[in-house]
Motif scaffolding. Structure first.
Motif, PDB file in Angstrom:
ATOM      1  N   CYS A 155       0.850  -1.197   0.000  1.00  0.00           N
ATOM      2  CA  CYS A 155       0.000   0.000   0.000  1.00  0.00           C
ATOM      3  C   CYS A 155       0.883   1.244   0.000  1.00  0.00           C
ATOM      4  CB  CYS A 155      -0.887  -0.021   1.241  1.00  0.00           C
ATOM      5  SG  CYS A 155      -1.741   1.528   1.550  1.00  0.00           S
ATOM      6  N   CYS A 158       0.162   3.202   3.638  1.00  0.00           N
ATOM      7  CA  CYS A 158       0.541   2.734   4.982  1.00  0.00           C
ATOM      8  C   CYS A 158       1.642   1.671   4.963  1.00  0.00           C
ATOM      9  CB  CYS A 158      -0.684   2.213   5.730  1.00  0.00           C
ATOM     10  SG  CYS A 158      -1.213   0.585   5.184  1.00  0.00           S
ATOM     11  N   ASN A 160       1.378  -1.460   4.136  1.00  0.00           N
ATOM     12  CA  ASN A 160       0.885  -2.829   4.273  1.00  0.00           C
ATOM     13  C   ASN A 160       1.272  -3.616   3.026  1.00  0.00           C
ATOM     14  OD1 ASN A 160      -0.663  -5.180   4.550  1.00  0.00           O
ATOM     15  ND2 ASN A 160      -2.568  -4.150   3.946  1.00  0.00           N
ATOM     16  N   CYS A 168      -6.760  -1.118   0.379  1.00  0.00           N
ATOM     17  CA  CYS A 168      -5.901  -1.624   1.437  1.00  0.00           C
ATOM     18  C   CYS A 168      -6.790  -1.875   2.644  1.00  0.00           C
ATOM     19  CB  CYS A 168      -4.820  -0.608   1.790  1.00  0.00           C
ATOM     20  SG  CYS A 168      -3.912  -1.065   3.274  1.00  0.00           S
ATOM     21  N   CYS A 171      -5.471   0.138   6.092  1.00  0.00           N
ATOM     22  CA  CYS A 171      -5.736   1.564   6.356  1.00  0.00           C
ATOM     23  C   CYS A 171      -7.027   2.031   5.702  1.00  0.00           C
ATOM     24  CB  CYS A 171      -4.561   2.428   5.926  1.00  0.00           C
ATOM     25  SG  CYS A 171      -4.308   2.514   4.150  1.00  0.00           S
TER      26      CYS A 171
HETATM   27 ZN   LIG Z   1      -2.782   0.965   3.549  1.00  0.00          ZN
END
Ligand SMILES: [Zn+2]
Length: 698
Positions: A155, A158, A160, A168, A171
């Motif tokens: 992502c 964030c 991830n 995502c 977030c």
């Molecule tokens: Zn994210």
């Protein structure tokens, strides 16, 4: 917007269109779905019907998502097989749990294909889309464009590493597949390439001013802070055109030139499912569907989870606005997430309480789950469902307060008066205060429900039961009857009024209990049945001389053993996940036979063992290697006690260069392996006596 003539019935009543997030038909539903969306929506709809409003509660299965095509591929069946299976399971769960849908449809239904198709055509003809040839991620091996769940990557917001191509989940950011860093195809694991394709985009940026005015200015006060905050942050970040078509073969074909081989993006067609479900309902009921979606006096409310906020507050309203004839939602009371025993609910990890399974294990106890999920509803923040809390709320509230009160009232009325409501005589101040307090409850509970505070509303209902329980405990009719029959009659009369109020006011929360209680009180017939407002307005809820029925238990105690079984099930899921997550190490570089022969591995016997002082992991062993008796330090103390290993036959690498561990020289290494749970296991020669210490392994 069109204006319609007011309905002929109650002039005060309003028209409500209440929608619930369409569940993906790639699995059964669990407590998280129920707590976040369906129980609150059902409480809301049932309450509004009881207060005389014109309500349609709409639901349906979302059958076009990419997860469905992936699941079908994995199971070697068609997407239609998958959705047929889970649509039936999901629909049954909703019926089983008393979710009072006026219509539950599915997006594979012809009426939906038609409605969504026409909606797209209208926007296309009005020039509300931009058509663009863009480069999209493409998996050459699978011969397929990758969007949404077909691609994962990091992502950009964030970090991830498991974000999907459309969103995502960590977030909540809504993404385009090309936004992902290090994208990987979920079909083949390949890194995708870019390839040109044509798509239709909804220019959300064009609707930014409208969204700002409508939400940021217009709904600052009445929308939940979590919803308002998310929407504001998206709008503040700046909105971009969003593709509403996909290169896929499962879905609604794009009804436009150049649309061959493409379908409507599932997030374009799914919310239109609310409209098609309403049309399906209206056609069946012989009604006009349009006032429910186009009359500005209708209140449109979307019940959803927080992962769907962007679609219901930004994308769908922009679609409705662009179409031009529809109303916009009055509110979108999205909930946060429910966790289970401290961990995020997860379908793939089987970390959930599945509704069909719950019903098998807790038959006829749907209301208990509805009650607990309402009491713990994740309304303002993520919340936790625990089995201990489930047990406590059942035993201490439903059984000890609500059930106990009703049971006493019904048993005593039968015992003293053969089940006939007695004539009251003079009321005491406490009686009058109690009756007045009962009359206040419909408004108190309603006020919470109307502000989407269902936890608070549920607790107020329980407070009414508390009031009844306390009244009876204080008045002690079982003592008074010995000296004052008239007073006893008055007490029982007052208690019966409270029981009757509970029968009515519990309906939105505990519909099965309410029906049962109405049966016990014999108030299901119209002459004595009360509406929500009757509880405030009628002088008498249950008249003297009315015959009630026999007592039946409304709730039963849940034992520790039952709760432990549930906890054990979760523990088993946890273990299975850990095992599955243990990655198999890839094979190391090839070695020659000469390399192998350099290793001198022998059978040894452990003669002595003791813990290395001040360490957790190390045992100091004396091992008979056949060559000699030597000291070996081994990191097995967390898996074995010294006593357990003495006498054990083991496999030893004897020519490993000695090294010092905590000041003790270790002269070799004992070969071990590990279970998925992380417990060490000896790599043993057969426990045959014929194998002697010193035997070489080759
Ligand atoms: Zn994210």
């Amino acid at each position: 917007m069109r204006t319609f003539t007011a309905s002929k019935q109650n002039i005060m009543s309003k028209r409500y269109t209440i929608t619930t997030a369409l569940p993906y038909t790639n699995g059964p539903i669990h407590i998280g779905h129920l707590a976040g969306v369906y129980v609150p929506a059902d409480i809301y709809a049932r309450y509004l019907r009881l207060t005389g409003n014109d309500v349609v509660l709409i639901g349906g299965s979302d059958e076009h998502g990419v997860p469905i095509t992936i699941k079908a591929k994995n199971e070697g069946v068609t997407p239609q097989d998958i959705v047929d299976k889970y649509h039936a399971i999901i629909k049954k769960s909703f019926e089983d749990f008393g979710i009072s849908f006026d219509n539950y449809s599915r997006t594979s239904a012809p009426i939906h294909h038609k409605t969504a198709s026409e909606f797209f055509k209208t926007l296309n003809e009005k020039g509300e889309f931009i058509e663009e040839i863009t480069e999209q991620l493409y998996d050459a091996e699978a011969n397929q464009f990758l969007a949404d769940r077909f691609v994962t990557g990091t992502c950009p917001k964030c970090g991830n590493e498991e974000a999907y191509g459309d969103q995502c989940e960590k977030c909540g950011t809504s993404l385009n597949a090309t936004d992902l860093i290090n994208p990987k195809s979920t079909l083949t694991g390949n890194t995708p390439t870019l390839k040109e394709t044509k798509h239709w985009f909804l220019p959300l940026n064009k609707h930014e001013d409208f969204l700002k005015k409508w939400i940021l200015e217009g709904h600052k006060k009445d929308w939940k802070p979590n919803v308002y905050g998310q929407v504001k942050s998206w709008i503040d970040d700046g909105l971009r055109p969003r593709a509403v078509t996909r290169d896929l073969d499962w879905g609604i074909p794009v009804p436009a030139e150049g649309g061959e081989g493409k379908v409507l993006y599932v997030w374009f067609d799914a919310p239109i499912g609310y409209i098609s479900s309403t049309i399906e309902w209206a056609e069946r009921e012989g009604k006009d569907w349009e006032p429910y979606w186009k009359d500005e006096n209708t209140k449109l409310i979307h019940f959803i989870g927080k992962d769907n906020i962007v679609f219901h507050c930004i994308i769908f309203p922009s679609m409705l606005k662009a179409e031009g004839s529809y109303i916009l939602p009055e509110n979108v009371p999205a909930n946060e997430f429910l966790n289970l025993e401290g961990n995020k609910l997860s379908t793939s990890k089987n970390w959930a309480v599945w509704l069909p399974e719950y019903l098998e294990e807790f038959p006829d106890q749907q209301d208990v789950l509805r009650y607990v999920l309402t009491a713990n509803a994740p309304e303002t923040k993520d919340n936790d469902f625990t089995w201990k809390d489930f047990q406590a709320r059942n035993n201490n509230e439903l059984v000890a307060i609500f059930g106990n009160f009703i049971n006493r009232v019904v048993v005593l009325t039968n015992k003293y008066y053969d089940g006939v409501v007695p004539e009251p005589s003079d009321f005491t101040d406490v009686d009058l205060e109690t009756l007045a307090a009962v009359k206040a409850y419909p408004n108190v509970i309603a006020s919470s429900i109307e502000r989407y505070r269902f936890r608070e509303a549920g607790q107020e209902l329980m407070n009414l039961a508390r009031l009844g329980n306390k009244y009876l405990a204080d008045a002690e009719p079982w003592k008074v009857i010995k000296e004052d029959e008239a007073r006893t009659k008055t007490i029982m009369y007052v208690a019966l009024q409270i029981a009757s109020a509970l029968a009515t006011l519990s309906e939105p929360f505990l519909p099965f209990t309410s029906t049962k209680l109405k049966g016990i009180l014999n108030v299901s017939s119209s002459a004595v049945e009360n509406s929500w407002n009757d509880v405030s307005e009628k002088e008498v809820l249950l008249p003297a001389n009315h015959q009630i029925g026999k007592a039946e238990l409304l709730f039963s105690k849940i034992e520790d053993k039952t709760i432990q079984e549930q906890l054990n099930k979760l523990e088993a899921s946890k273990k299975a996940n850990e095992a599955a997550n243990k990655a198999i190490e890839p094979q190391k570089d090839t070695i020659t036979f000469e390399d192998f022969t350099k290793l001198d591995i022998r059978v040894g016997t452990i003669l002595e063992a003791e813990k290395m002082p001040k360490t957790k992991k190390l045992l100091v062993l004396k091992v008979d290697t056949g060559i000699d008796t030597r000291t070996i330090v081994s990191g097995i103390a967390e898996s074995f006690s010294p006593e357990e290993v003495v006498g054990k036959k083991v496999t030893v690498l004897v020519n490993l260069a000695p090294r010092k561990l905590r000041g003790v020289e270790s002269q070799g290494m004992i070969l071990m392996t590990e279970t998925p749970e992380g417990k060490l296991v000896f790599v043993n020669p057969d426990e045959s006596d014929d194998v002697k210490a010193g035997s070489q392994i080759s």
